[in-house]
Design a protein around this motif. Structure first.
Motif, PDB file in Angstrom:
ATOM      1  N   CYS A 104      -5.976   5.021   7.784  1.00  0.00           N
ATOM      2  CA  CYS A 104      -4.683   4.343   7.597  1.00  0.00           C
ATOM      3  C   CYS A 104      -4.210   3.708   8.912  1.00  0.00           C
ATOM      4  O   CYS A 104      -3.449   2.743   8.893  1.00  0.00           O
ATOM      5  N   LEU A 144       9.501   1.131   5.388  1.00  0.00           N
ATOM      6  CA  LEU A 144       8.690   0.319   4.478  1.00  0.00           C
ATOM      7  C   LEU A 144       7.947  -0.828   5.177  1.00  0.00           C
ATOM      8  O   LEU A 144       7.761  -1.897   4.599  1.00  0.00           O
ATOM      9  N   ASP A 173       7.937   6.283   9.306  1.00  0.00           N
ATOM     10  CA  ASP A 173       9.360   6.296   9.680  1.00  0.00           C
ATOM     11  C   ASP A 173      10.250   5.786   8.546  1.00  0.00           C
ATOM     12  O   ASP A 173      11.442   5.548   8.754  1.00  0.00           O
ATOM     13  N   THR A 210       0.810  -1.208   0.000  1.00  0.00           N
ATOM     14  CA  THR A 210       0.000   0.000   0.000  1.00  0.00           C
ATOM     15  C   THR A 210       0.847   1.263   0.000  1.00  0.00           C
ATOM     16  O   THR A 210       0.297   2.344   0.039  1.00  0.00           O
ATOM     17  N   SER A 211       2.154   1.126  -0.031  1.00  0.00           N
ATOM     18  CA  SER A 211       2.987   2.322   0.035  1.00  0.00           C
ATOM     19  C   SER A 211       2.842   3.167  -1.221  1.00  0.00           C
ATOM     20  O   SER A 211       3.282   4.304  -1.272  1.00  0.00           O
ATOM     21  N   CYS A 251      -3.869  -0.039  10.040  1.00  0.00           N
ATOM     22  CA  CYS A 251      -2.634  -0.821   9.850  1.00  0.00           C
ATOM     23  C   CYS A 251      -1.398  -0.097  10.384  1.00  0.00           C
ATOM     24  O   CYS A 251      -0.505  -0.735  10.915  1.00  0.00           O
ATOM     25  N   HIS A 252      -1.359   1.222  10.184  1.00  0.00           N
ATOM     26  CA  HIS A 252      -0.149   1.974  10.564  1.00  0.00           C
ATOM     27  C   HIS A 252      -0.207   2.338  12.041  1.00  0.00           C
ATOM     28  O   HIS A 252      -1.047   3.141  12.454  1.00  0.00           O
TER      29      HIS A 252
END
Ligand code: HEC
Length: 206
Positions: free
Chosen positions: A39, A146, A143, A24-25, A42-43
């Motif tokens: 977001c 990845l 950060d 998803t990046s 997940c993040h």
């Protein structure tokens, strides 16, 4: 039922994690907060950033407005965004480092912060009729490792009045009480017309 959905969601998310094909990046839609999800589903683990829209809060029907979406703070190495608009009549156009995915705008790749800030630009083409739009934005401050760890997202909204906005304010010819009563009268009349033959039919049967 709710729990089932939640479990299904967790399975879906964990299977996404194990499939690099679903990385998803490079942008993910449906996570502006407009439909609930952000977001931060997940993040996780990073500091909370602040996010803001900048741009006109009113537009003429059919006009194009220039907007910025700014992420400040958090892990603040790289970041991404997801922007949506409430009306299907309004069109979002991607600026630098953004792309259109479905009806929404997302980052093209994790973008570097400059100072403590990451700025995305885009434009909104207003519908040709009066309406009040809502912009929804989610910004993830990452950060740059990845992974989805050590990052965190925040969301915000911006209201844009197109023309007179909606619902249209009271103006000449706008008479709420009268309109209501008139409609009520009409439907009562219609009911009576329907009821009459029914009543007659019932009588004939007995
Ligand atoms: C379904 C889980 C999931 C959701 C929801 C999600 N991401 Fe991600 N994201 C990931 C994963 C997994 C990675 C690492 C793998 C990759 O590069 O895609 C990642 C990586 C990133 C990165 C690079 C992070 C880093 O530390 O280098 C950015 C930026 C990013 N996502 C932005 C977003 C934005 C913006 C949203 C919300 C609009 C979002 N993501 C929603 C799972 C998710």
């Amino acid at each position: 039922m709710r729990l089932l959905f939640r479990l299904a969601g967790i399975f879906a998310v964990s299977s996404l994690w194990s499939l690099p094909a679903f990385a998803t990046s490079t942008g993910i839609t449906g996570h502006t907060g407009k439909d609930g999800a952000t977001c931060s589903t997940c993040h996780k683990g990073g500091a909370l950033p602040t996010v803001a829209f900048e741009g006109p809060t009113s537009l003429e029907p059919g006009a194009t407005g220039q907007y910025s979406f700014i992420i400040r703070g958090g892990a603040a190495r790289t970041g991404g965004a997801d922007i949506a608009v409430s009306s299907t009549e309004a069109v979002l156009q991607a600026g630098a480092n953004m792309k259109k995915l479905g009806a929404e705008l997302v980052h093209t790749r994790p973008m570097e912060f400059s100072g403590n800030e990451l700025r995305f630009t885009f434009s909104v083409i207003a519908p040709s009729t009066d309406v009040t739009l809502s912009l929804f934005g989610a910004g993830n401050s990452a950060d740059a490792d990845l992974t989805s760890e050590g990052d965190r997202a925040a969301t915000t909204t911006l209201s844009i009045t197109v023309g007179k906005g909606s619902p249209a304010g009271p103006g000449p010819g706008d008479d709420d009480g009268g309109g209501c009563a008139a409609a009520g009268g009409a439907s009562l009349g219609a009911l009576a017309m329907l009821a009459l033959p029914l009543a007659l039919r019932r009588r004939r049967k007995s």
